[in-house]
Design a protein around this motif. Structure first.
Motif, short mmCIF file in Angstrom:
data_model
loop_
_atom_site.label_atom_id
_atom_site.label_comp_id
_atom_site.label_asym_id
_atom_site.label_seq_id
_atom_site.Cartn_x
_atom_site.Cartn_y
_atom_site.Cartn_z
N TYR A 205 -9.22 81.54 32.53
CA TYR A 205 -9.27 80.12 32.88
C TYR A 205 -7.90 79.57 33.27
O TYR A 205 -6.87 80.18 32.98
CB TYR A 205 -9.82 79.32 31.70
CG TYR A 205 -8.87 79.19 30.53
CD1 TYR A 205 -8.81 80.17 29.54
CD2 TYR A 205 -8.00 78.10 30.41
CE1 TYR A 205 -7.93 80.05 28.47
CE2 TYR A 205 -7.12 77.98 29.35
CZ TYR A 205 -7.08 78.96 28.38
OH TYR A 205 -6.21 78.85 27.34
N ASP A 207 -7.58 75.72 32.94
CA ASP A 207 -7.74 74.78 31.83
C ASP A 207 -9.21 74.92 31.43
O ASP A 207 -10.06 75.09 32.30
CB ASP A 207 -7.51 73.33 32.27
CG ASP A 207 -6.07 73.05 32.67
OD1 ASP A 207 -5.24 72.88 31.76
OD2 ASP A 207 -5.78 73.00 33.88
N VAL A 208 -9.50 74.83 30.17
CA VAL A 208 -10.90 74.85 29.74
C VAL A 208 -11.38 73.40 29.69
O VAL A 208 -10.95 72.62 28.84
CB VAL A 208 -11.07 75.52 28.37
CG1 VAL A 208 -12.54 75.50 27.97
CG2 VAL A 208 -10.54 76.94 28.41
N ARG A 209 -12.26 73.07 30.62
CA ARG A 209 -12.66 71.67 30.76
C ARG A 209 -14.05 71.40 30.18
O ARG A 209 -14.95 70.91 30.85
CB ARG A 209 -12.57 71.25 32.23
CG ARG A 209 -11.12 71.23 32.68
CD ARG A 209 -10.91 70.72 34.08
NE ARG A 209 -9.48 70.46 34.28
CZ ARG A 209 -8.94 70.13 35.43
NH1 ARG A 209 -9.69 70.01 36.51
NH2 ARG A 209 -7.65 69.89 35.52
N LYS A 232 -5.76 82.38 29.22
CA LYS A 232 -5.23 81.50 30.28
C LYS A 232 -4.50 82.36 31.28
O LYS A 232 -3.44 82.92 30.98
CB LYS A 232 -4.28 80.45 29.69
CG LYS A 232 -3.78 79.44 30.74
CD LYS A 232 -3.05 78.26 30.10
CE LYS A 232 -2.32 77.40 31.11
NZ LYS A 232 -3.20 76.56 31.94
N ARG B 168 -10.18 66.65 19.49
CA ARG B 168 -10.10 68.11 19.45
C ARG B 168 -9.28 68.56 18.25
O ARG B 168 -8.49 69.50 18.34
CB ARG B 168 -9.47 68.65 20.75
CG ARG B 168 -10.18 68.23 22.01
CD ARG B 168 -9.52 68.78 23.26
NE ARG B 168 -9.64 70.24 23.34
CZ ARG B 168 -9.08 71.00 24.26
NH1 ARG B 168 -8.35 70.41 25.20
NH2 ARG B 168 -9.22 72.29 24.27
N TYR B 205 0.20 68.62 26.72
CA TYR B 205 -1.26 68.76 26.75
C TYR B 205 -1.74 70.07 26.13
O TYR B 205 -0.96 71.00 25.96
CB TYR B 205 -1.74 68.68 28.21
CG TYR B 205 -1.40 69.91 29.04
CD1 TYR B 205 -0.18 70.04 29.69
CD2 TYR B 205 -2.31 70.96 29.14
CE1 TYR B 205 0.12 71.17 30.43
CE2 TYR B 205 -2.01 72.11 29.89
CZ TYR B 205 -0.79 72.21 30.53
OH TYR B 205 -0.49 73.32 31.25
N MET B 206 -3.03 70.13 25.86
CA MET B 206 -3.70 71.39 25.46
C MET B 206 -4.39 72.01 26.67
O MET B 206 -4.22 73.17 26.98
CB MET B 206 -4.74 71.12 24.37
CG MET B 206 -4.12 70.91 23.01
SD MET B 206 -5.29 71.31 21.68
CE MET B 206 -6.22 69.77 21.58
N ASP B 207 -5.26 71.21 27.30
CA ASP B 207 -5.84 71.52 28.60
C ASP B 207 -5.77 70.22 29.37
O ASP B 207 -5.96 69.16 28.79
CB ASP B 207 -7.32 71.93 28.48
CG ASP B 207 -7.52 73.25 27.77
OD1 ASP B 207 -7.33 74.30 28.41
OD2 ASP B 207 -7.89 73.23 26.58
N VAL B 208 -5.53 70.27 30.65
CA VAL B 208 -5.55 69.05 31.45
C VAL B 208 -6.96 68.88 32.00
O VAL B 208 -7.40 69.65 32.85
CB VAL B 208 -4.52 69.09 32.60
CG1 VAL B 208 -4.59 67.80 33.41
CG2 VAL B 208 -3.12 69.29 32.06
N ARG B 209 -7.66 67.90 31.49
CA ARG B 209 -9.08 67.75 31.81
C ARG B 209 -9.32 66.63 32.83
O ARG B 209 -10.09 65.71 32.59
CB ARG B 209 -9.88 67.56 30.53
CG ARG B 209 -9.86 68.83 29.69
CD ARG B 209 -10.72 68.78 28.46
NE ARG B 209 -10.87 70.13 27.93
CZ ARG B 209 -11.46 70.43 26.78
NH1 ARG B 209 -11.97 69.47 26.03
NH2 ARG B 209 -11.56 71.69 26.38
N TYR B 211 -11.18 66.39 35.39
CA TYR B 211 -12.29 67.10 36.02
C TYR B 211 -12.83 66.40 37.26
O TYR B 211 -12.60 65.22 37.49
CB TYR B 211 -13.40 67.33 35.00
CG TYR B 211 -13.81 66.11 34.22
CD1 TYR B 211 -13.24 65.84 32.98
CD2 TYR B 211 -14.76 65.23 34.71
CE1 TYR B 211 -13.61 64.73 32.25
CE2 TYR B 211 -15.15 64.11 33.98
CZ TYR B 211 -14.57 63.87 32.76
OH TYR B 211 -14.94 62.76 32.04
N LYS B 232 2.37 72.55 28.53
CA LYS B 232 1.29 72.97 27.63
C LYS B 232 1.91 73.22 26.27
O LYS B 232 2.67 74.18 26.09
CB LYS B 232 0.58 74.22 28.15
CG LYS B 232 -0.62 74.63 27.27
CD LYS B 232 -1.47 75.68 27.96
CE LYS B 232 -2.48 76.33 27.02
NZ LYS B 232 -3.63 75.48 26.70
#
Lengths: 347, 347
Positions: A205, A207-209, A232, B168, B205-209, B211, B232
């Motif tokens: 992945y 980012d895991v969205r 990642k 989260r 961030y952890m994941d940039v969501r 989307y 990250k």
């Protein structure tokens, strides 16, 4: 009573047709395929995110309401020809087994999406290596029987999913995110674990969205219960070694290159506007946004409003959507039609 | 004509009230605050994602329709007391300046959310260090004038955003993702760049969501046009050094610890069910999902349906939502009410 044309019989179009007909309006539901249900039917989705509802059951419920309803006329294998504005709406040529002229007071465009064709990105070797398949093909495999390697029919001992194929990628021309593939792949991984208790399942992945309530329902569950590994990293190339796909890329967390063989590779292909979206938009005078989806003109008022009065949009025609979101937008479009036509309730 | 009670006057409730009233139904719009608009009004959002619509203008348009409509009775500073089922709906005690009894045929719960209170996670030093603020407080600063350090009024030369505060995170009890904070913070970063052309702006961030269509509209634009840096990494602790917040944590991409001072730190706090959601759910016999939001019972049919016939849900009451999604769900709930009441259009 007013007559409304709904173009596209996926979840959005089906729901719009149902809501309008329930209300007492006449609906002409136009679908180019010979079946109803859109992508849900086309790819035979088994379990639907996020709650693993049965795809066939959802599909059956959605279509039954419409086919049973006296006020809905279903025209499959039909396409839109010439469109003309009239005083009270639109004169639309419908081309099916025969050509007809229909006069309707409003139109809902619910033409959905097509998956990105990974042949357009040669690095994945799709079409070249039989054990590189798409997520939609995995759904079809799961619907038909046990998941297997296409090359030899064997049960895979290792499966890799590659995220963002055809999405978030300037090189293939799609700079947007397809919104559902992270969660769909995660759902597929969880389903796959049932069939393959011993297999190594790895997700590659950016980012895991798995946003919102999908987070623990899907992503945490995949890791903690299904033992799925998330890496990642970008896959730079797929080749083949001893008859198995070989992934080369860089793990961006450990900052090192990897070469990793898998029995089966699943490409999480993104969504693009359905073929014919541009032509249909032109016929109805509806603007598209920069990626080619139909442009929502007033999303803070109604997701269904386009630049063209009387023409509304629902579902993935305006951008990547889940089934649930598409169903919602079916209702939103139905409501926008009622507002446009000035329909009132009987006291 | 039927009478419907809409509880909560944020974007979802306002839209539901508008759509029902337009149709000819009578609406009682109940709001505990002295103003309409929900979080949009409470935090004075300046620009709205993803297209930087003016928050005050959107708010004004949403509220004007409702306050001007003869069929909508607005009851601010009002709360729900006792609720009883009746043959044709619900008998609801309304407690405002005086107590009244209302009989309605259907109810929409649109009670929204509250932001996670970062005092509940001591590691961020919120409430202890004046230059650690929340995203909502940043909106309020931007609405009132130039962004500044709370400690001394100076214009900041460096600003850090910390994502997933209260989201989260099993330790604080919120395992879900709040769905909008990545994009809201990115939007704020882009706005901040206008005011602070020279400042260092960093997102942890952890994941940039971001989307869907937010990807290039917000995330790419933030990096490529606004020069915002995305790191990250998890911030383990905030302390203070020479009067400035000092962030300690680990950059998971370069796999190294960091210590980094900033003039201003913005916590992207997540969404939780509004206070009183549990009590209201109990009064109406509506189930909640594991995180305490109202449970959508049939999302594949309608996002508005709860387990209780005649009681519907819209907006962030059922989980984190954007303004656009909340507006959509207002229409979806209105449609569900019409279906429930068997309302038909006048021919």
């Amino acid at each position: 009573m007013a007559k409304v044309m709904v173009i596209g019989a996926g979840p959005a179009g089906l729901r719009a047709a149902e809501s309008l007909a329930r209300f007492g309006l006449d609906v002409l539901l136009v679908e180019q395929a010979p079946y109803l249900g859109g992508a849900l039917a086309r790819h035979r989705y088994g379990g639907l995110m996020p709650y693993f509802d049965s795809g066939p059951q959802v599909l059956k419920a959605m279509t039954a309401v419409v086919t049973d309803h006296a006020r809905v006329t279903v025209c499959t294998e039909s396409q839109v020809g010439r469109v003309e504005s009239t005083d009270g709406g639109f004169q639309v040529e419908l081309m099916g087994q025969t050509a007809t002229e229909e006069h309707v007071q409003a139109v809902i465009l619910a033409t959905g999406f097509t998956h990105f064709d990974p042949r357009r990105d040669a690095k994945y070797g799709y079409g070249l290596f039989p054990d590189v398949i798409t997520g939609a093909e995995l759904e079809e495999q799961m619907a038909a029987g046990p998941v297997h390697r296409v090359s030899n029919g064997a049960i895979p001992e290792s499966v890799a999913f590659i995220y963002c194929v055809g999405s978030r990628d300037r090189q293939v021309g799609n700079t947007y995110c397809s919104r559902v593939c992270c969660a769909v792949s995660t759902k597929q991984g969880i389903e796959l674990r049932q069939q393959l208790p011993q297999a190594r399942i790895v997700m590659f992945y950016m980012d895991v969205r798995t946003y919102g309530l999908w987070e623990d329902q899907l992503y945490w569950r995949a890791q903690e219960e299904a033992g799925i590994v998330y890496v990642k990293g970008r896959v730079a190339e797929i080749t083949q070694h001893d008859g198995r796909p070989l992934l080369k890329g860089e793990d961006t967390l450990i900052r090192g290159p990897f070469e990793w063989e898998f029995d089966l590779v699943v490409l999480a292909t993104g969504m693009e506007p359905a073929a014919g979206t541009a032509a249909l938009a032109a016929k109805f005078g509806v603007e598209r946004e920069p990626h080619g989806f139909l442009r929502q003109a007033k999303p803070m008022v109604s997701a269904a409003i386009t630049n063209r009065p009387g023409v509304f949009v629902a579902g993935a025609a305006s951008g990547p959507k889940t089934v649930e979101d598409s169903v919602m937008e079916g209702d939103v479009a139905a409501m926008a039609v009622l507002e446009h036509l000035g329909v009132k309730a009987t006291p």
